[in-house]
Structures are given as C-alpha cells and as structure tokens.
Design a protein around this motif. Structure first.
Motif, PDB file in Angstrom:
ATOM      1  N   THR A 138       0.833  -1.208   0.000  1.00 47.90           N
ATOM      2  CA  THR A 138       0.000   0.000   0.000  1.00 47.90           C
ATOM      3  C   THR A 138       0.865   1.255   0.000  1.00 47.90           C
ATOM      4  O   THR A 138       0.607   2.196  -0.758  1.00 47.90           O
ATOM      5  N   GLN A 141       2.421   1.836  -3.365  1.00 46.49           N
ATOM      6  CA  GLN A 141       1.456   2.387  -4.317  1.00 46.49           C
ATOM      7  C   GLN A 141       1.249   3.884  -4.081  1.00 46.49           C
ATOM      8  O   GLN A 141       1.221   4.670  -5.031  1.00 46.49           O
ATOM      9  N   ARG A 142       1.125   4.284  -2.815  1.00 43.77           N
ATOM     10  CA  ARG A 142       0.953   5.711  -2.492  1.00 43.77           C
ATOM     11  C   ARG A 142       2.162   6.531  -2.951  1.00 43.77           C
ATOM     12  O   ARG A 142       2.012   7.630  -3.479  1.00 43.77           O
ATOM     13  N   ALA A 144       4.275   5.735  -5.361  1.00 36.02           N
ATOM     14  CA  ALA A 144       4.263   5.775  -6.827  1.00 36.02           C
ATOM     15  C   ALA A 144       3.246   6.790  -7.335  1.00 36.02           C
ATOM     16  O   ALA A 144       3.517   7.532  -8.293  1.00 36.02           O
ATOM     17  N   GLU A 145       2.078   6.853  -6.708  1.00 37.91           N
ATOM     18  CA  GLU A 145       1.050   7.821  -7.108  1.00 37.91           C
ATOM     19  C   GLU A 145       1.529   9.252  -6.881  1.00 37.91           C
ATOM     20  O   GLU A 145       1.299  10.133  -7.708  1.00 37.91           O
ATOM     21  N   ALA A 146       2.197   9.473  -5.751  1.00 39.10           N
ATOM     22  CA  ALA A 146       2.711  10.822  -5.468  1.00 39.10           C
ATOM     23  C   ALA A 146       3.740  11.233  -6.509  1.00 39.10           C
ATOM     24  O   ALA A 146       3.707  12.356  -7.023  1.00 39.10           O
ATOM     25  N   ALA A 148       4.050  10.035  -9.520  1.00 40.90           N
ATOM     26  CA  ALA A 148       3.371  10.171 -10.819  1.00 40.90           C
ATOM     27  C   ALA A 148       2.634  11.506 -10.913  1.00 40.90           C
ATOM     28  O   ALA A 148       2.448  12.039 -12.012  1.00 40.90           O
ATOM     29  N   ALA A 149       2.226  12.033  -9.750  1.00 40.48           N
ATOM     30  CA  ALA A 149       1.542  13.329  -9.718  1.00 40.48           C
ATOM     31  C   ALA A 149       2.538  14.480  -9.654  1.00 40.48           C
ATOM     32  O   ALA A 149       2.174  15.608  -9.335  1.00 40.48           O
TER      33      ALA A 149
END
Length: 197
Positions: A138, A141-142, A144-146, A148-149
């Motif tokens: 988890t 994933q967080r 990676a999302e940060a 990617a943003a």
C-alpha cells in the motif's frame, strides 16, 4: 516548561511544519496525524500544546495573531522565528549525521522470541510478515502515485526511507522463519516453569 519538552522527538516535526507555514496547534496536530501514523500514535492534543508552549518559551516560535473558523474559539497562530529555524537546521543536521540505536517495541519483543517456542515464533513472525507485506504494498502504491503526480522526490523521501526499512525487516523475518523451519535457529531445552506466587 520543563526542558524535557524540548527533547521530545515531535519538536523536530513541529518546527518542520512551521517552516512550511504558520499554523495553530490544532492545524499542526491534524497535519501530523495526516502525514504519519507514527506521529498519530505518539501525539495527543495536550502534549502538542505543551511542546508549542515550550518552543515559544525557548524563542523558537512566536505567536503571529489569532485565527477564527466559524463558531470555533480563536486560536493562536504560531510562526517559526530565526532562532527556531537555526534550531531546526541544527537538529536535522545532527540527527542525519549521527546514527542512534532506536529501541522499538518489536525489537523488545524479538529479545524474548524464544519464549514463544519454535512453532509460536514461526506463526507470529509469519503473520507479522504478511501484515508488513500488505502495508508495504500500500505504501509503495501511495509513493508511486505521489511521484506520478509530480510531487518532488525530496518531498516524499521519508516515505521512501520507511519503505526501505520495511523491506529490510521483511527480508530479516523471512530469513529467521526459514532458519527456524530448517533447524538452523535452535531452541534450548525448555526452562523450568516459573514458581507460582
């Protein structure tokens, strides 16, 4: 205010938040809880107010007015002072340069792993590994999302470090469980039963 309030590990977090922007203690508490489950467990409103008071008495933060939201009472907004900025930089530099032995509850429990016996130790470590693996997935994933943003890596570097620690712990758990199962980690003969009071 006792000097020990300034020795609280949350002092660094509060000074760091105020480096970003002035805030009142309730905002600080909400932000600390949002950013880290470790801070959420370690801090309560009373202790945060004591820390902020100690920081103000030390001259590291200063009141910068009042703020009112809706029908809520006015809250004092604090800002970092030049002395507070200097203290933040000093603490950061010292803590990054100087490794310390940090005692965790898990380390304390591992010290007595033998009390669980081989089967109990295997079961407990396996369950911890599964939970840690889930949490790590988890967190990965967080992160990676940060990224990617387009959140700068420097702004999430602590999450990256926490993931590295978790992965290291997982590798250690897997190795110890394997050693128990193969007999490479042995248990001494059972100790005598403790005397009843």
């Amino acid at each position: 205010m006792p000097r020990r309030a300034l020795d609280n590990p949350l002092v660094l977090a509060v000074l760091g938040l105020l480096l970003e922007q002035p805030a009142h203690p309730y905002q600080m508490l909400a932000e600390l809880r949002k950013r880290s489950e470790n801070h959420a467990a370690a801090i309560n409103r009373g202790s945060l107010y004591n820390i902020v008071q100690a920081l103000a008495e030390a001259g590291w933060v200063a009141a910068r007015g009042q703020q009112r939201e809706g029908n809520r009472p006015e809250r004092t907004v604090y800002a970092l002072t030049p002395a507070g900025h200097q203290e933040l930089v000093h603490r950061l530099d010292t803590q990054i340069r100087t490794p310390e032995r940090e005692f965790s509850r898990f380390l304390g429990a591992v010290s007595y792993l033998g009390a669980l016996g081989p089967d109990g130790a295997t079961e407990a470590l396996t369950e911890r590994g599964a939970r840690l693996h889930e949490r790590t997935a988890t967190d990965q994933q967080r992160l990676a999302e940060a990224l990617a943003a387009d959140v700068p890596r420097l702004h999430v570097i602590e999450a990256e470090y926490a993931l590295a620690l978790a992965r290291s712990e997982l590798a250690w758990i897997d190795a110890v469980v394997a050693d128990i199962r193969t007999g490479a980690l042995t248990w001494p003969a059972a100790p005598a039963t403790p005397l009843a009071p």
